[in-house]
Design a protein around this motif. Structure first.
Motif, short mmCIF file in Angstrom:
data_model
loop_
_atom_site.label_atom_id
_atom_site.label_comp_id
_atom_site.label_asym_id
_atom_site.label_seq_id
_atom_site.Cartn_x
_atom_site.Cartn_y
_atom_site.Cartn_z
N ARG A 3 4.96 -4.36 2.01
CA ARG A 3 4.02 -5.32 1.46
C ARG A 3 3.20 -4.66 0.36
N PRO A 4 2.68 -5.43 -0.58
CA PRO A 4 1.85 -4.84 -1.63
C PRO A 4 0.54 -4.33 -1.05
N THR A 5 -0.03 -3.34 -1.69
CA THR A 5 -1.31 -2.80 -1.26
C THR A 5 -2.37 -3.88 -1.35
N PRO A 6 -3.15 -4.10 -0.26
CA PRO A 6 -4.14 -5.17 -0.28
C PRO A 6 -5.28 -4.85 -1.22
N ALA A 7 -5.95 -5.90 -1.67
CA ALA A 7 -7.08 -5.71 -2.57
C ALA A 7 -8.22 -5.03 -1.84
N PRO A 8 -8.98 -4.17 -2.53
CA PRO A 8 -10.09 -3.45 -1.91
C PRO A 8 -11.09 -4.37 -1.23
N SER A 9 -11.24 -5.62 -1.72
CA SER A 9 -12.24 -6.53 -1.16
C SER A 9 -12.00 -6.80 0.32
N ARG A 10 -10.78 -6.58 0.79
CA ARG A 10 -10.48 -6.82 2.19
C ARG A 10 -11.10 -5.76 3.08
N HIS A 11 -11.59 -4.68 2.51
CA HIS A 11 -12.07 -3.56 3.30
C HIS A 11 -13.50 -3.15 2.95
N ARG A 12 -14.28 -4.03 2.38
CA ARG A 12 -15.60 -3.64 1.92
C ARG A 12 -16.63 -3.46 3.03
N ARG A 13 -16.33 -3.94 4.22
CA ARG A 13 -17.30 -3.87 5.30
C ARG A 13 -17.52 -2.46 5.81
N GLU A 14 -16.63 -1.56 5.51
CA GLU A 14 -16.76 -0.17 5.94
C GLU A 14 -16.71 0.74 4.72
N PRO A 15 -17.83 0.95 4.07
CA PRO A 15 -17.83 1.72 2.82
C PRO A 15 -17.34 3.15 2.96
N VAL A 16 -17.64 3.80 4.10
CA VAL A 16 -17.17 5.17 4.30
C VAL A 16 -15.65 5.20 4.40
N PHE A 17 -15.10 4.27 5.16
CA PHE A 17 -13.64 4.20 5.31
C PHE A 17 -13.00 3.90 3.95
N ARG A 18 -13.60 2.99 3.21
CA ARG A 18 -13.04 2.64 1.91
C ARG A 18 -13.05 3.85 0.98
N THR A 19 -14.12 4.64 1.04
CA THR A 19 -14.19 5.86 0.23
C THR A 19 -13.08 6.83 0.59
N LEU A 20 -12.82 6.97 1.89
CA LEU A 20 -11.75 7.86 2.34
C LEU A 20 -10.39 7.37 1.87
N GLU A 21 -10.20 6.06 1.87
CA GLU A 21 -8.93 5.50 1.39
C GLU A 21 -8.72 5.80 -0.09
N ILE A 22 -9.79 5.70 -0.85
CA ILE A 22 -9.70 6.00 -2.29
C ILE A 22 -9.37 7.48 -2.49
N ILE A 23 -10.04 8.34 -1.71
CA ILE A 23 -9.80 9.78 -1.82
C ILE A 23 -8.35 10.11 -1.44
N ALA A 24 -7.86 9.52 -0.34
CA ALA A 24 -6.50 9.79 0.11
C ALA A 24 -5.47 9.31 -0.92
N THR A 25 -5.69 8.13 -1.47
CA THR A 25 -4.77 7.59 -2.47
C THR A 25 -4.76 8.47 -3.72
N THR A 26 -5.95 8.93 -4.12
CA THR A 26 -6.05 9.81 -5.29
C THR A 26 -5.36 11.14 -5.03
N LEU A 27 -5.54 11.69 -3.82
CA LEU A 27 -4.91 12.95 -3.47
C LEU A 27 -3.39 12.85 -3.55
N VAL A 28 -2.86 11.76 -3.04
CA VAL A 28 -1.41 11.55 -3.07
C VAL A 28 -0.91 11.49 -4.52
N ARG A 29 -1.66 10.81 -5.38
CA ARG A 29 -1.26 10.72 -6.78
C ARG A 29 -1.33 12.08 -7.48
N VAL A 30 -2.40 12.82 -7.21
CA VAL A 30 -2.56 14.14 -7.83
C VAL A 30 -1.43 15.08 -7.40
#
Length: 279
Positions: A3-30
C-alpha cells in the motif's frame, strides 16, 4: 502489492512517534537501503484491530524496516524491549511517549499484562519470539509469550521475517551503518489465529514452523549469498556460526555477564563523599 505510504496527517496525535518515523525514513534514505515489502495487506488496517507481530531477530536495527512496513499499512508498532534501556534518559523519554512496553525479565508478568492491554485496545504489538539476536541467523527456539498474548487478547499473530538487516549491524563484528545500499526484505505472513484455550507450546511450535518456511522463501528470493560472508548462515555457505556454535557463544557470554555482575556486587560500597568527588 504494498500500500502507499499514508499521509502524515494520519499520525499527528503522537508527535514524538511521528518524529521518530521521519528520522527512520530519513536514515533509510541516507543509507540507500532497498526495502522490499510483501504481504503488507496482512496487517490489520482498522485502528481498532489489534495484532501481535512475531518478528525474527538477526540484528540491532531489524526493527526499523519492520516498523516502517507497518507504517505503510497506516498503523504504528508498539515494541516490547528490555527494561534496561529505561536507565538512559532519552530512551526513557521515548518509551514513555511511544507506547513501547519495557520488559523487566525479573518481573515479566507486569510487561505481559501491559502488552495484553495494548492488544485489547487495538494496538499492534511487536514481539521477538527468540528473545535475543540469533548469531547464526537461523531461527532459535521460541518463547511462548507471543502465542499466549494473542490467545488471551483474542487477536491474531502476524508472522514477520526480516532478511538482510543483519548486514548492517549485528553481533559478531558486523557494523555498516553508512551508505551501504543494502537490500532488506520484509515479509508479513497471513494472520494466525490462536484459540483462547490452545496449548501454548504446540501453537508456538506451529508459529515457528510457519516462520521457518517464510525464512527459507525470503532467503531464496533475496539474491546471492556469497560464500564465506559473515552475514550468511553456515547452511548457505557463509561463515556465520552454526546454531550449536552460536549457543556455545551465548552460554560463554552469559557466564561473563554473571561473573561481572558478581564481582560488582562483591566490591565494597564507596563512601558518599567519594561519589561526590568522583573518586
Amino acid at each position: 502489492m504494498s500500500r502507499p505510504t499514508p499521509a502524515p496527517s494520519r499520525h499527528r496525535r503522537e508527535p514524538v512517534f511521528r518524529t521518530l518515523e521521519i528520522i527512520a525514513t530519513t536514515l533509510v534514505r541516507v543509507q540507500g537501503l532497498e526495502l522490499r515489502y510483501s504481504g503488507i495487506d496482512n496487517i490489520p488496517g482498522r485502528r481498532s484491530d489489534g495484532a501481535v507481530l512475531a518478528i525474527n531477530h538477526t540484528g540491532y536495527v531489524d526493527f526499523i524496516p519492520a516498523a516502517l512496513g507497518v507504517y505503510r499499512a497506516g498503523r504504528r508498532t508498539r515494541f516490547m524491549i528490555k527494561s534496561e534501556v529505561m536507565s538512559i534518559g532519552i530512551m526513557r523519554f521515548l518509551v514513555n511517549r511511544t507506547g513501547t512496553v519495557a520488559v523487566d525479565r525479573s518481573a515479566g508478568a507486569q510487561a505481559y499484562r501491559a502488552a495484553v492491554d495494548s492488544l485489547r485496545s487495538g494496538e499492534v504489538v511487536a514481539v521477538y519470539p527468540e528473545a535475543t539476536i540469533s548469531r547464526s541467523f537461523e531461527l532459535k527456539d521460541f518463547k511462548t509469550g507471543a502465542v499466549r498474548m494473542a490467545a488471551e487478547s483474542g487477536v491474531p499473530i502476524v508472522p514477520v521475517i526480516v532478511w538482510g538487516a543483519q548486514r548492517q549491524w549485528t553481533k559478531g563484528g558486523i557494523r555498516r551503518m553508512g551508505r551501504s545500499k543494502i537490500p532488506v526484505s520484509v515479509t508479513f505472513g497471513p494472520p494466525i489465529t490462536v484459540a483462547g484455550d490452545a496449548d501454548a507450546a504446540a501453537e508456538t511450535a506451529r508459529l515457528r514452523e510457519v516462520m521457518y518456511r517464510m525464512l527459507l522463501d525470503a532467503q531464496e528470493g533475496y539474491g546471492p549469498h556469497p560464500a564465506g560472508e559473515l552475514w550468511v548462515p553456515a547452511r548457505l555457505g557463509g561463515s556465520a556460526p552454526t546454531r550449536a556454535e552460536a549457543a556455545e557463544l551465548e552460554e560463554a557470554e552469559a557466564r561473563r555477564r554473571a561473573e561481572a555482575k558478581a564481582q560488582k556486587a562483591a566490591r565494597p560500597a564507596r563512601p558518599w563523599w567519594r561519589h561526590k568527588l568522583g573518586r
